[in-house]
Design a protein around this motif. Structure first.
Motif, mmCIF file in Angstrom:
data_model
loop_
_atom_site.group_PDB
_atom_site.id
_atom_site.type_symbol
_atom_site.label_atom_id
_atom_site.label_comp_id
_atom_site.label_asym_id
_atom_site.label_seq_id
_atom_site.Cartn_x
_atom_site.Cartn_y
_atom_site.Cartn_z
ATOM 1 N N UNK A 79 66.833 -4.186 78.219
ATOM 2 C CA UNK A 79 66.350 -4.277 76.837
ATOM 3 C C UNK A 79 66.233 -5.750 76.479
ATOM 4 N N UNK A 80 65.292 -6.028 75.616
ATOM 5 C CA UNK A 80 65.018 -7.410 75.249
ATOM 6 C C UNK A 80 65.087 -7.580 73.730
ATOM 7 N N UNK A 81 65.440 -8.766 73.336
ATOM 8 C CA UNK A 81 65.361 -9.145 71.933
ATOM 9 C C UNK A 81 64.560 -10.432 71.851
ATOM 10 N N UNK A 82 63.344 -10.315 71.377
ATOM 11 C CA UNK A 82 62.496 -11.481 71.170
ATOM 12 C C UNK A 82 62.799 -12.041 69.796
ATOM 13 N N UNK A 83 63.220 -13.281 69.771
ATOM 14 C CA UNK A 83 63.613 -13.921 68.515
ATOM 15 C C UNK A 83 62.670 -15.086 68.252
ATOM 16 N N UNK A 84 61.884 -14.959 67.211
ATOM 17 C CA UNK A 84 60.952 -16.011 66.825
ATOM 18 C C UNK A 84 61.407 -16.657 65.522
ATOM 19 N N UNK A 85 60.884 -17.829 65.272
ATOM 20 C CA UNK A 85 61.193 -18.543 64.029
ATOM 21 C C UNK A 85 62.689 -18.591 63.768
ATOM 22 N N UNK A 86 63.425 -18.987 64.770
ATOM 23 C CA UNK A 86 64.884 -19.017 64.642
ATOM 24 C C UNK A 86 65.309 -19.985 63.548
ATOM 25 N N UNK A 87 66.364 -19.601 62.878
ATOM 26 C CA UNK A 87 66.909 -20.405 61.792
ATOM 27 C C UNK A 87 68.367 -20.723 62.106
ATOM 28 N N UNK A 88 68.896 -21.773 61.518
ATOM 29 C CA UNK A 88 70.308 -22.113 61.771
ATOM 30 C C UNK A 88 71.253 -20.952 61.481
ATOM 31 N N UNK A 89 70.898 -20.120 60.510
ATOM 32 C CA UNK A 89 71.776 -18.993 60.192
ATOM 33 C C UNK A 89 71.738 -17.886 61.234
ATOM 34 N N UNK A 90 70.856 -18.004 62.206
ATOM 35 C CA UNK A 90 70.846 -17.068 63.329
ATOM 36 C C UNK A 90 71.854 -17.467 64.407
ATOM 37 N N UNK A 91 72.436 -18.621 64.254
ATOM 38 C CA UNK A 91 73.404 -19.104 65.230
ATOM 39 C C UNK A 91 74.594 -18.167 65.317
ATOM 40 N N UNK A 92 74.861 -17.682 66.525
ATOM 41 C CA UNK A 92 75.927 -16.703 66.729
ATOM 42 C C UNK A 92 76.008 -16.381 68.210
ATOM 43 N N UNK A 93 77.045 -15.644 68.557
ATOM 44 C CA UNK A 93 77.098 -15.008 69.872
ATOM 45 C C UNK A 93 76.450 -13.639 69.732
ATOM 46 N N UNK A 94 75.517 -13.351 70.623
ATOM 47 C CA UNK A 94 74.766 -12.107 70.565
ATOM 48 C C UNK A 94 75.241 -11.153 71.656
ATOM 49 N N UNK A 95 75.371 -9.882 71.264
ATOM 50 C CA UNK A 95 75.851 -8.844 72.155
ATOM 51 C C UNK A 95 74.876 -7.668 72.174
ATOM 52 N N UNK A 96 74.960 -6.905 73.249
ATOM 53 C CA UNK A 96 74.111 -5.727 73.388
ATOM 54 C C UNK A 96 74.990 -4.545 73.753
ATOM 55 N N UNK A 97 75.516 -3.810 72.773
ATOM 56 C CA UNK A 97 76.395 -2.696 73.065
ATOM 57 C C UNK A 97 75.642 -1.393 73.251
ATOM 58 N N UNK A 98 76.359 -0.408 73.785
ATOM 59 C CA UNK A 98 75.764 0.910 74.012
ATOM 60 C C UNK A 98 76.785 2.001 73.699
ATOM 61 N N UNK A 99 76.221 3.138 73.345
ATOM 62 C CA UNK A 99 77.054 4.298 73.050
ATOM 63 C C UNK A 99 76.388 5.523 73.648
ATOM 64 N N UNK A 100 77.091 6.221 74.519
ATOM 65 C CA UNK A 100 76.552 7.466 75.060
ATOM 66 C C UNK A 100 76.384 8.446 73.909
ATOM 67 N N UNK A 101 75.225 9.082 73.853
ATOM 68 C CA UNK A 101 74.946 9.937 72.708
ATOM 69 C C UNK A 101 74.255 11.214 73.132
#
Length: 126
Positions: A79-101
């Motif tokens: 899975x991908x996350x395309x992030x455009x027009x990044x702003x300083x407030x987007x600064x963070x550690x990014x995670x990709x969690x999953x849940x069996x459903x």
């Protein structure tokens, strides 16, 4: 049980773009509700975008609408996350969690997701 590896973070200037990748092993995404979450220093972990196991239901948090877009490969292992027009407030550690459903529910809160990979740091400077 799915294992998740997130890559693609980095240091960019405000207005730049980045694409994060979330690669799964041990399973495809077919039976998993998933999301991209982030946690800025000193703040709670928050959802950026979540989607149901079918991929038919997708919800973006308000602050990223029109700037961030998710996608996934046909094999349903990345899975991908395309992030455009990044702003300083987007600064963070990014995670990709999953849940069996077993159904097509969405889950907004991070405690709902039992499977987490390591995060990747995204820093956007002004």
């Amino acid at each position: 049980q799915v294992q998740l590896v997130v890559t693609g973070g980095g240091l960019v200037q405000a207005g730049d773009s980045l694409r994060l990748s979330c690669a799964a092993s041990g399973s495809t995404f077919d039976n998993y509700a998933m999301g991209w979450f982030r946690q800025a220093q000193g703040k709670e972990r928050e959802f950026v975008v979540i989607w149901s196991r079918s991929g038919n239901k997708i919800v973006y948090t308000e602050s990223v609408k029109g700037r961030f877009t998710i996608s996934r490969d046909n094999a349903k292992t990345t899975a991908y996350l395309q992030m455009n027009s990044l702003m300083p407030e987007d600064t963070a550690v990014y995670y990709c969690p999953a849940r069996f459903n077993v159904d097509d529910s969405l889950y907004y809160g991070h405690p709902a997701y039992p499977y987490w990979g390591q995060g990747t740091q995204v820093t956007a400077t002004s």
